[in-house]
Design a protein around this motif. Structure first.
Motif, PDB file in Angstrom:
ATOM      1  N   ASP A  79       0.852  -1.188   0.000  1.00 45.78           N
ATOM      2  CA  ASP A  79       0.000   0.000   0.000  1.00 45.78           C
ATOM      3  C   ASP A  79       0.887   1.237   0.000  1.00 45.78           C
ATOM      4  O   ASP A  79       2.103   1.161   0.258  1.00 45.78           O
ATOM      5  N   ILE A  80       0.276   2.378  -0.288  1.00 49.57           N
ATOM      6  CA  ILE A  80       1.034   3.629  -0.309  1.00 49.57           C
ATOM      7  C   ILE A  80       1.636   3.874   1.069  1.00 49.57           C
ATOM      8  O   ILE A  80       0.961   3.747   2.097  1.00 49.57           O
ATOM      9  N   GLY A  81       2.924   4.213   1.061  1.00 45.28           N
ATOM     10  CA  GLY A  81       3.643   4.443   2.316  1.00 45.28           C
ATOM     11  C   GLY A  81       4.490   3.268   2.742  1.00 45.28           C
ATOM     12  O   GLY A  81       5.397   3.438   3.583  1.00 45.28           O
ATOM     13  N   ASP A  82       4.213   2.080   2.231  1.00 50.29           N
ATOM     14  CA  ASP A  82       5.038   0.911   2.560  1.00 50.29           C
ATOM     15  C   ASP A  82       6.447   1.092   2.008  1.00 50.29           C
ATOM     16  O   ASP A  82       6.650   1.698   0.943  1.00 50.29           O
ATOM     17  N   PHE A  83       7.410   0.542   2.709  1.00 56.55           N
ATOM     18  CA  PHE A  83       8.794   0.580   2.226  1.00 56.55           C
ATOM     19  C   PHE A  83       9.122  -0.769   1.602  1.00 56.55           C
ATOM     20  O   PHE A  83       8.989  -1.813   2.244  1.00 56.55           O
ATOM     21  N   MET A  84       9.551  -0.726   0.356  1.00 54.64           N
ATOM     22  CA  MET A  84       9.883  -1.955  -0.362  1.00 54.64           C
ATOM     23  C   MET A  84      11.393  -2.087  -0.481  1.00 54.64           C
ATOM     24  O   MET A  84      12.097  -1.126  -0.797  1.00 54.64           O
ATOM     25  N   ARG A  85      11.842  -3.295  -0.246  1.00 52.62           N
ATOM     26  CA  ARG A  85      13.251  -3.605  -0.447  1.00 52.62           C
ATOM     27  C   ARG A  85      13.415  -4.361  -1.756  1.00 52.62           C
ATOM     28  O   ARG A  85      12.452  -4.884  -2.307  1.00 52.62           O
ATOM     29  N   THR A  86      14.635  -4.430  -2.209  1.00 52.79           N
ATOM     30  CA  THR A  86      14.912  -5.157  -3.448  1.00 52.79           C
ATOM     31  C   THR A  86      14.455  -6.611  -3.309  1.00 52.79           C
ATOM     32  O   THR A  86      14.834  -7.303  -2.351  1.00 52.79           O
ATOM     33  N   GLY A  87      13.603  -7.066  -4.221  1.00 54.92           N
ATOM     34  CA  GLY A  87      13.082  -8.430  -4.185  1.00 54.92           C
ATOM     35  C   GLY A  87      11.697  -8.550  -3.610  1.00 54.92           C
ATOM     36  O   GLY A  87      11.067  -9.618  -3.736  1.00 54.92           O
ATOM     37  N   ASP A  88      11.190  -7.488  -2.971  1.00 59.92           N
ATOM     38  CA  ASP A  88       9.822  -7.541  -2.435  1.00 59.92           C
ATOM     39  C   ASP A  88       8.813  -7.568  -3.575  1.00 59.92           C
ATOM     40  O   ASP A  88       9.037  -6.986  -4.651  1.00 59.92           O
ATOM     41  N   VAL A  89       7.656  -8.249  -3.332  1.00 54.86           N
ATOM     42  CA  VAL A  89       6.631  -8.402  -4.368  1.00 54.86           C
ATOM     43  C   VAL A  89       5.748  -7.161  -4.401  1.00 54.86           C
ATOM     44  O   VAL A  89       5.193  -6.746  -3.376  1.00 54.86           O
ATOM     45  N   CYS A  90       5.623  -6.595  -5.598  1.00 56.69           N
ATOM     46  CA  CYS A  90       4.702  -5.476  -5.814  1.00 56.69           C
ATOM     47  C   CYS A  90       3.312  -5.983  -6.172  1.00 56.69           C
ATOM     48  O   CYS A  90       2.301  -5.447  -5.714  1.00 56.69           O
ATOM     49  N   GLY A  91       3.232  -7.026  -6.998  1.00 58.77           N
ATOM     50  CA  GLY A  91       1.946  -7.578  -7.404  1.00 58.77           C
ATOM     51  C   GLY A  91       2.132  -8.812  -8.260  1.00 58.77           C
ATOM     52  O   GLY A  91       3.262  -9.157  -8.642  1.00 58.77           O
ATOM     53  N   THR A  92       1.023  -9.482  -8.555  1.00 56.22           N
ATOM     54  CA  THR A  92       1.026 -10.675  -9.403  1.00 56.22           C
ATOM     55  C   THR A  92       0.138 -10.430 -10.608  1.00 56.22           C
ATOM     56  O   THR A  92      -1.023 -10.052 -10.449  1.00 56.22           O
ATOM     57  N   VAL A  93       0.688 -10.638 -11.797  1.00 53.23           N
ATOM     58  CA  VAL A  93      -0.066 -10.474 -13.033  1.00 53.23           C
ATOM     59  C   VAL A  93      -0.295 -11.851 -13.651  1.00 53.23           C
ATOM     60  O   VAL A  93       0.641 -12.647 -13.778  1.00 53.23           O
ATOM     61  N   VAL A  94      -1.566 -12.120 -14.011  1.00 50.34           N
ATOM     62  CA  VAL A  94      -1.962 -13.412 -14.556  1.00 50.34           C
ATOM     63  C   VAL A  94      -2.458 -13.217 -15.987  1.00 50.34           C
ATOM     64  O   VAL A  94      -3.272 -12.323 -16.249  1.00 50.34           O
ATOM     65  N   ASP A  95      -1.961 -14.060 -16.881  1.00 54.46           N
ATOM     66  CA  ASP A  95      -2.393 -14.025 -18.280  1.00 54.46           C
ATOM     67  C   ASP A  95      -3.185 -15.294 -18.575  1.00 54.46           C
ATOM     68  O   ASP A  95      -2.633 -16.393 -18.555  1.00 54.46           O
ATOM     69  N   MET A  96      -4.495 -15.133 -18.840  1.00 53.30           N
ATOM     70  CA  MET A  96      -5.379 -16.280 -19.113  1.00 53.30           C
ATOM     71  C   MET A  96      -5.786 -16.351 -20.584  1.00 53.30           C
ATOM     72  O   MET A  96      -6.760 -17.012 -20.921  1.00 53.30           O
ATOM     73  N   SER A  97      -5.076 -15.693 -21.453  1.00 54.84           N
ATOM     74  CA  SER A  97      -5.429 -15.730 -22.867  1.00 54.84           C
ATOM     75  C   SER A  97      -4.150 -15.886 -23.704  1.00 54.84           C
ATOM     76  O   SER A  97      -3.399 -14.908 -23.904  1.00 54.84           O
ATOM     77  N   PRO A  98      -3.873 -17.115 -24.174  1.00 54.78           N
ATOM     78  CA  PRO A  98      -4.658 -18.344 -23.973  1.00 54.78           C
ATOM     79  C   PRO A  98      -4.468 -18.876 -22.548  1.00 54.78           C
ATOM     80  O   PRO A  98      -3.638 -18.353 -21.799  1.00 54.78           O
ATOM     81  N   TYR A  99      -5.242 -19.941 -22.211  1.00 53.48           N
ATOM     82  CA  TYR A  99      -5.066 -20.578 -20.919  1.00 53.48           C
ATOM     83  C   TYR A  99      -4.796 -22.064 -21.110  1.00 53.48           C
ATOM     84  O   TYR A  99      -4.987 -22.616 -22.199  1.00 53.48           O
ATOM     85  N   LEU A 100      -4.347 -22.690 -20.046  1.00 55.85           N
ATOM     86  CA  LEU A 100      -4.014 -24.112 -20.084  1.00 55.85           C
ATOM     87  C   LEU A 100      -5.007 -24.908 -19.259  1.00 55.85           C
ATOM     88  O   LEU A 100      -5.609 -24.397 -18.312  1.00 55.85           O
ATOM     89  N   VAL A 101      -5.169 -26.174 -19.625  1.00 54.13           N
ATOM     90  CA  VAL A 101      -5.838 -27.153 -18.772  1.00 54.13           C
ATOM     91  C   VAL A 101      -4.825 -28.278 -18.571  1.00 54.13           C
ATOM     92  O   VAL A 101      -4.369 -28.894 -19.541  1.00 54.13           O
ATOM     93  N   VAL A 102      -4.455 -28.527 -17.338  1.00 51.66           N
ATOM     94  CA  VAL A 102      -3.408 -29.498 -17.042  1.00 51.66           C
ATOM     95  C   VAL A 102      -4.011 -30.703 -16.320  1.00 51.66           C
ATOM     96  O   VAL A 102      -4.978 -30.585 -15.575  1.00 51.66           O
TER      97      VAL A 102
END
Length: 362
Positions: free
Chosen positions: A186-209
């Motif tokens: 969130d705004i104001g948080d301190f991030m260090r090198t390697g910290d996760v900002c977010g996760t982006v998912v691509d479902m086009s195309p998608y897989l069925v495993v």
């Protein structure tokens, strides 16, 4: 005349012995006859009546049915490449983003000044290098001194490139188009090198495993068509794009991936799916799943009646399913299957068969 009493007793004993022997023979014969009749009656009572139907094999495309789940073709955790305080978060969770969109922005702090300083140093080193080169060409300065000035100039170029990269890293961007699945800062948080900002998912195309057993994996190949039904109601078709060469050591199964190229805004990552993969054409019989049973070893099969009216258990394999029953392979081309009473008879047992009409379902 006086009869000797010992003769009288001898005759009496002889008559008793003859009578006992005769009665024993008749009794034994009567007993044998009764035992035979009882055995015959028992055998007659042991013949169980069953209902059966004669069916013939038909050509059918075998289907390999697997359970699997949907999976994003790409799912990336975007991490910080520098440290700093979060000053801007342009997108909320669930938003659509494109390649290059800023997901998290960190405070610039002194990085801008560092770039300006590196630019000034570079300009100075460039002038020194050009002057040294001219003097070297006139023979006033040595080649060694000119090389030192060149090295200082190139070091200044590298320092400016590092400063610019450090400044650019304050903007953490999406690597591809997709959905912002999570954003743990969130705004104001301190991030260090390697910290996760977010996760982006691509479902086009998608897989069925899914996981393929050792017995079935050899029947598949990359490029095979697969029909997919998700538990959420969506249906789709895809192609096998990957078959693992190494089995899972815990399950002895092989990972299979089917790629679905159709774009869908409703399909989610991790949804349960059923995969139907057409295989080779085989001779199969359509039967009701209710007549399938297991033998003492747990092998699936059906009970049939042979030409001598005796029960046989025949192992079968399900090759396809439908609303009208299941299709199985492994039976003789024309066979009489028990449809009612199969749970009360065993292999080798003689039965009385009541055949069902040809139009009745097996």
């Amino acid at each position: 005349m006086k009869v000797n009493q010992s003769y009288v007793w001898a005759v009496f004993v002889a008559v008793l012995l003859v009578g006992w022997l005769i009665s024993g023979q008749f009794g034994r014969a009567e007993g044998d006859r009764s035992a035979g009749e009882v055995a015959a009656e028992g055998e007659a009572a042991a013949v169980v009546s069953v209902r059966a139907r004669t069916i013939e094999a038909q050509p059918r495309t075998a289907q390999l049915v697997l359970r699997g789940r949907s999976e994003a073709v790409r799912k990336v955790e975007i991490r910080a490449e520098t440290s700093g305080r979060v000053v801007a978060l342009p997108f909320e969770r669930g938003a659509r983003v494109v390649e290059g969109d800023v997901i998290c922005e960190l405070a610039v702090d002194a990085r801008d000044q560092a770039v300006q300083e590196a630019e000034a140093v570079l300009a100075q080193r460039q002038l020194e290098f050009e002057g040294a080169r001219e003097l070297t060409q006139k023979g006033v300065r040595s080649e060694v001194q000119s090389a030192q000035q060149k090295a200082a100039f190139e070091a200044a170029q590298a320092a400016l490139a590092r400063a610019r990269i450090e400044l650019a890293n304050t903007k953490i961007i999406a690597p591809f188009e997709g959905t912002l699945e999570s954003r743990p800062v969130d705004i104001g948080d301190f991030m260090r090198t390697g910290d996760v900002c977010g996760t982006v998912v691509d479902m086009s195309p998608y897989l069925v495993v899914g996981q393929v057993s050792e017995q079935e994996v050899a029947r598949l190949k990359v490029g095979d068509l697969a029909r997919i039904s998700l538990v959420t109601g969506e249906t789709a078709e895809g192609r096998v794009r990957f078959l693992a060469r190494t089995a899972d050591p815990a399950t002895r199964t092989f990972r299979m991936e089917v790629e679905v190229s159709e774009a869908s805004d409703t399909v989610r990552d991790g949804v349960t799916a059923e995969l139907n993969i057409p295989l080779d054409d085989v001779a199969a019989h359509r039967i009701s799943p209710a007549i399938l049973s297991l033998d003492e070893k747990g092998v699936m099969g059906v009970r049939i009646v042979d030409a001598e009216s005796r029960v046989r258990f025949v192992p079968v394999e399900i090759v396809d399913r439908g609303t009208d029953g299941v299709w199985v392979s492994g039976l003789p081309r024309k066979v009489t299957v028990i449809t009612v009473g199969q749970e009360y008879v065993g292999s080798g047992q003689e039965v009385r068969v009541e055949l069902e009409p040809e139009g009745a379902g097996a």
